[in-house]
Design a protein around this motif. Structure first.
Motif, mmCIF file in Angstrom:
data_model
loop_
_atom_site.group_PDB
_atom_site.id
_atom_site.type_symbol
_atom_site.label_atom_id
_atom_site.label_comp_id
_atom_site.label_asym_id
_atom_site.label_seq_id
_atom_site.Cartn_x
_atom_site.Cartn_y
_atom_site.Cartn_z
ATOM 1 N N UNK A 284 -8.310 12.306 -2.782
ATOM 2 C CA UNK A 284 -9.269 12.086 -1.705
ATOM 3 C C UNK A 284 -9.643 10.610 -1.595
ATOM 4 N N UNK A 285 -9.315 9.807 -2.613
ATOM 5 C CA UNK A 285 -9.567 8.375 -2.536
ATOM 6 C C UNK A 285 -10.915 7.947 -3.063
ATOM 7 N N UNK A 286 -11.386 8.606 -4.127
ATOM 8 C CA UNK A 286 -12.672 8.236 -4.734
ATOM 9 C C UNK A 286 -12.416 7.139 -5.772
ATOM 10 N N UNK A 287 -13.129 5.997 -5.706
ATOM 11 C CA UNK A 287 -12.953 4.984 -6.731
ATOM 12 C C UNK A 287 -13.498 5.493 -8.058
ATOM 13 N N UNK A 288 -12.976 5.057 -9.193
ATOM 14 C CA UNK A 288 -11.937 4.036 -9.369
ATOM 15 C C UNK A 288 -10.551 4.634 -9.535
ATOM 16 N N UNK A 289 -10.308 5.830 -9.032
ATOM 17 C CA UNK A 289 -9.007 6.454 -9.275
ATOM 18 C C UNK A 289 -7.936 5.833 -8.372
ATOM 19 N N UNK A 290 -6.677 6.154 -8.675
ATOM 20 C CA UNK A 290 -5.566 5.436 -8.041
ATOM 21 C C UNK A 290 -5.545 5.572 -6.513
ATOM 22 N N UNK A 291 -5.968 6.759 -6.011
ATOM 23 C CA UNK A 291 -5.910 6.971 -4.574
ATOM 24 C C UNK A 291 -6.790 6.006 -3.794
ATOM 25 N N UNK A 292 -7.872 5.550 -4.431
ATOM 26 C CA UNK A 292 -8.778 4.624 -3.754
ATOM 27 C C UNK A 292 -8.061 3.319 -3.414
ATOM 28 N N UNK A 293 -7.353 2.764 -4.402
ATOM 29 C CA UNK A 293 -6.694 1.476 -4.174
ATOM 30 C C UNK A 293 -5.592 1.596 -3.145
ATOM 31 N N UNK B 298 0.823 -1.204 0.000
ATOM 32 C CA UNK B 298 0.000 0.000 0.000
ATOM 33 C C UNK B 298 0.853 1.247 0.000
ATOM 34 N N UNK B 299 1.914 1.250 0.810
ATOM 35 C CA UNK B 299 2.794 2.415 0.858
ATOM 36 C C UNK B 299 3.453 2.670 -0.489
ATOM 37 N N UNK B 300 3.960 1.604 -1.128
ATOM 38 C CA UNK B 300 4.623 1.774 -2.424
ATOM 39 C C UNK B 300 3.629 2.306 -3.450
ATOM 40 N N UNK B 301 2.425 1.708 -3.465
ATOM 41 C CA UNK B 301 1.390 2.156 -4.393
ATOM 42 C C UNK B 301 1.026 3.613 -4.104
ATOM 43 N N UNK B 302 0.930 3.938 -2.817
ATOM 44 C CA UNK B 302 0.580 5.299 -2.420
ATOM 45 C C UNK B 302 1.644 6.294 -2.882
ATOM 46 N N UNK B 303 2.919 5.900 -2.742
ATOM 47 C CA UNK B 303 4.022 6.757 -3.185
ATOM 48 C C UNK B 303 3.847 7.119 -4.656
ATOM 49 N N UNK B 304 3.654 6.081 -5.487
ATOM 50 C CA UNK B 304 3.532 6.310 -6.928
ATOM 51 C C UNK B 304 2.308 7.172 -7.225
ATOM 52 N N UNK B 305 1.167 6.783 -6.641
ATOM 53 C CA UNK B 305 -0.067 7.519 -6.873
ATOM 54 C C UNK B 305 0.083 8.974 -6.449
ATOM 55 N N UNK C 157 -3.642 4.055 -13.559
ATOM 56 C CA UNK C 157 -3.211 3.403 -12.320
ATOM 57 C C UNK C 157 -4.417 2.960 -11.493
ATOM 58 N N UNK C 158 -5.534 3.682 -11.625
ATOM 59 C CA UNK C 158 -6.716 3.325 -10.864
ATOM 60 C C UNK C 158 -7.550 2.255 -11.538
ATOM 61 N N UNK C 159 -7.832 2.440 -12.833
ATOM 62 C CA UNK C 159 -8.719 1.507 -13.522
ATOM 63 C C UNK C 159 -8.027 0.167 -13.742
ATOM 64 N N UNK C 160 -6.754 0.225 -14.134
ATOM 65 C CA UNK C 160 -6.025 -1.032 -14.354
ATOM 66 C C UNK C 160 -5.062 -1.290 -13.222
ATOM 67 N N UNK C 161 -5.591 -1.260 -11.996
ATOM 68 C CA UNK C 161 -4.697 -1.268 -10.837
ATOM 69 C C UNK C 161 -3.976 -2.588 -10.635
ATOM 70 N N UNK C 162 -4.547 -3.701 -11.152
ATOM 71 C CA UNK C 162 -4.034 -5.002 -10.733
ATOM 72 C C UNK C 162 -2.533 -5.225 -11.019
ATOM 73 N N UNK C 163 -2.085 -5.033 -12.292
ATOM 74 C CA UNK C 163 -0.649 -5.279 -12.523
ATOM 75 C C UNK C 163 0.234 -4.375 -11.675
ATOM 76 N N UNK C 164 -0.191 -3.112 -11.507
ATOM 77 C CA UNK C 164 0.614 -2.201 -10.700
ATOM 78 C C UNK C 164 0.642 -2.643 -9.247
#
Lengths: 498, 117
Positions: free
Chosen positions: A381-390, A325-332, A466-473
């Motif tokens: 703010x973390x609204x799905x499906x954008x990257x901050x949500x994941x 989560x931290x690594x993903x958060x850094x990138x996002x 990064x949000x919509x195709x979050x899985x590989x990332x």
């Protein structure tokens, strides 16, 4: 083959040197700057594709065997960060073509931008604690110049606060290096990790770890060491504050991730309470500070702090999911934050002001700018499906699994308050009627606007991808977390299987 | 010798932080310099103080490394001094520019970044 690890350092070095040699030719400097940034991005992506196969590349400079020479290492975390540096570097270099005034460009903006990128890449790639200090200094001196470049009154005041607190942080870092060297006898990070895992050196660790926590804490702007950030980040032109907001505090977070996962890997419970408290307090103070602000970029500056809190939260929980989560958060966060600062810069060019009361009416005048703001703002703010949500989803789920319920409450409320700040900017800058009095805006032609919008459009698109195709990332982030939690891979890659 | 250096390091740290907390810009930069010196001297002291002959390994003394001081902390300090020199030179110029532009050396007067004026 192994040269690829050095390229992200050598390319900006070359670009910065060439820009200095071509001091009198700003047009050539601009071409060089963008080309150099593209080259960093290509090298970073190439490095990432190698590291994604699970290989950790390490190079011993001058062929001195590992614990004695200078080591450059690229594992997954480093490669991801370097690739992101390439992206941000390119976005800012393109934005700066018309986003930075000609006077600043002729006083070496491009050279110092690339010197900054070199320092950041060096800090991400080095495998040696003293070298980390040196790269920090390279990065700092370049950022000192960038903050003060232009010499406006607020810039100089911001620069004083920025320079003073960062110099204190460097002096502390140096002292921590001394403590570690005197007791362990090595500064190679892999060698340090190996020596500290075998011997009972908890007392040393607590001294060195404490000093390092303060030193990196100042760089990363965590509670209660963040005061330099909201005092300085909004003062320089948007391109400069965007690259600093995107990258510099994250170097502090990276250093914490790297050092504490390597050095405290076997004894993390010992420092965990400190990290948990720091994470919560950082999130809350950052977001509350933002609620009180009335400047576009000042609000965003305070939000950097609260988001650093989320990243520390992942490190504090210290499970694979949390670190992922931290690594993903850094990138996002790097993508979204840089994009927002660029949008703030464009809005400032249109209205002549950064103050929310002078802005307004942008929704009616410039619909596309509104959309450009909305994507990274909602993502933050973390609204799905954008990257901050994941990113937030992973962190909150990890803390639920680990049983840190108070932290979950904090994380959720801070997310809501982030949304509040973003709606404040939305309401004041975009939705509100155009105010009667407004400073005289710059005259911009269509070509200038296009070049300034392009990079923030690209970053917003990245945030959506990064949000919509979050899985590989996310799988990549998870692999990174597992690498961080098994320092043996790192140690073996640097020292060989001994 | 260690005791003397330890006390000096402590005094330098104390003086450095005291000066940084003063309101005058000039005193802040002196404080930053003192803090840098304190860190260097600390690194030197914890690196181990060994008084011995020059580190030339001849046939007779080849195996006895313990009589020589560890050169690495000294190399580190040298690097740190050079970096510190550059950074402090920049800070001096910056502080002078601030004084010229804003017309005061009182840190309490530097409020433009907080009030948004």
């Amino acid at each position: 083959m192994h040269l690829i690890v050095l390229l992200p350092i050598l390319i900006p070095l070359f670009t910065a040197a060439a820009c200095l040699l071509l001091w009198k030719q700003p047009a050539l400097q601009r071409v060089l700057s963008v080309t150099g940034a593209v080259a960093i991005l290509v090298a970073g992506l190439r490095l990432l594709s190698t590291a994604a196969q699970g290989e950790i590349i390490s190079v011993q400079l001058g062929n001195w065997p590992a614990p004695f020479g200078i080591t450059v290492v690229a594992d997954l975390l480093s490669s991801i960060m370097v690739a992101i540096v390439g992206m941000i570097g390119l976005a800012v270099a393109v934005y700066a073509l018309f986003g930075i005034d000609r006077r600043r460009q002729s006083f070496g903006f491009h050279a110092f931008l690339h010197a900054l990128l070199m320092g950041v890449c060096g800090a991400f790639l080095t495998g040696d604690l003293f070298n980390l200090y040196v790269w920090f200094e390279v990065m700092l001196i370049a950022s000192f110049v960038l903050v003060a470049l232009g010499g406006e009154k607020t810039q100089l005041e911001g620069a004083i606060k920025y320079v003073t607190l960062n110099l204190i942080s460097s002096a502390l870092f140096l002292a921590a290096v001394g403590v570690l060297y005197s007791t362990v006898g090595t500064l190679n990070m892999a060698d340090l990790a190996r020596s500290l895992s075998s011997a009972d050196v908890r007392s040393v660790l607590s001294v060195a770890g404490g000093i390092l926590l303060i030193a990196f804490g100042i760089k990363a702007a965590v509670f209660p060491l963040f005061f330099w950030l909201p005092a300085s980040y909004h003062t320089p032109p948007a391109a400069i504050s965007a690259v600093m907001a995107g990258l510099l505090t994250k170097v502090g977070v990276y250093a914490m991730l790297r050092i504490f996962s390597l050095l405290f890997a076997y004894d993390f419970a010992y420092v965990q309470p400190v990290f948990l408290a720091v994470a919560g307090a950082t999130m809350v103070t950052g977001v509350l500070g933002a609620a009180a602000q009335t400047g576009f970029r000042r609000i965003l500056s305070f939000h950097i702090i609260s988001q650093i809190g989320y990243m520390i939260m992942g490190l504090a929980i210290f499970t694979p999911l949390a670190l992922a989560g931290t690594v993903f958060y850094l990138v996002h966060n790097i993508l979204a934050k840089t994009s927002l600062f660029l949008v703030a810069g464009i809005a400032q060019r249109f209205t002549g002001s950064d103050e929310l009361r002078h802005l307004g009416g942008l929704y009616r005048e410039r619909l596309w700018l509104t959309i450009l703001f909305l994507v990274p703002a909602l993502s933050l703010a973390g609204i799905p499906p954008l990257s901050g949500f994941w990113a937030k989803f992973a962190l909150i789920r990890a803390s639920m699994e680990a049983g840190h319920y108070l932290l979950i409450v904090v994380a959720f409320s801070v997310g809501l308050l982030t949304l509040y700040s973003m709606t404040k900017i939305w309401g004041e800058a975009f939705w509100k009627e155009k105010p009667a009095e407004r400073p005289v805006p710059d005259k911009l032609d269509a070509r200038e606007i296009r070049w300034m919008v392009l990079p923030s459009l690209a970053l917003a698109a990245m945030s959506i991808i990064l949000g919509v195709g979050a899985e590989p990332f996310f799988l990549l982030a998870y692999a990174t977390a597992e690498q961080l939690l098994n320092p043996n891979q790192y140690i073996n890659a640097v020292l060989g299987d001994t | 010798m260690e005791l003397l250096l330890a006390i000096t390091v402590g005094a330098l740290y104390a003086a450095g932080f005291y000066m940084i907390l003063r309101r005058s810009l000039v005193k802040v930069i002196i404080g930053l310099a003192l803090l840098g010196h304190a860190a260097h001297l600390f690194l030197f002291t914890v690196g181990g103080l060994t008084r011995g002959s020059a580190p030339l390994l001849t046939g007779e003394t080849a195996g006895r490394v313990e009589s020589y001081a560890d050169p690495l902390p000294q190399a580190l300090i040298l690097t740190a001094i050079v970096i510190g020199f550059g950074v402090q030179a920049f800070a001096l110029v910056l502080f002078k520019r601030v004084y010229q532009t804003i017309g005061t050396d009182d840190l309490d007067q530097l409020k433009a970044t907080d009030t948004g004026s």
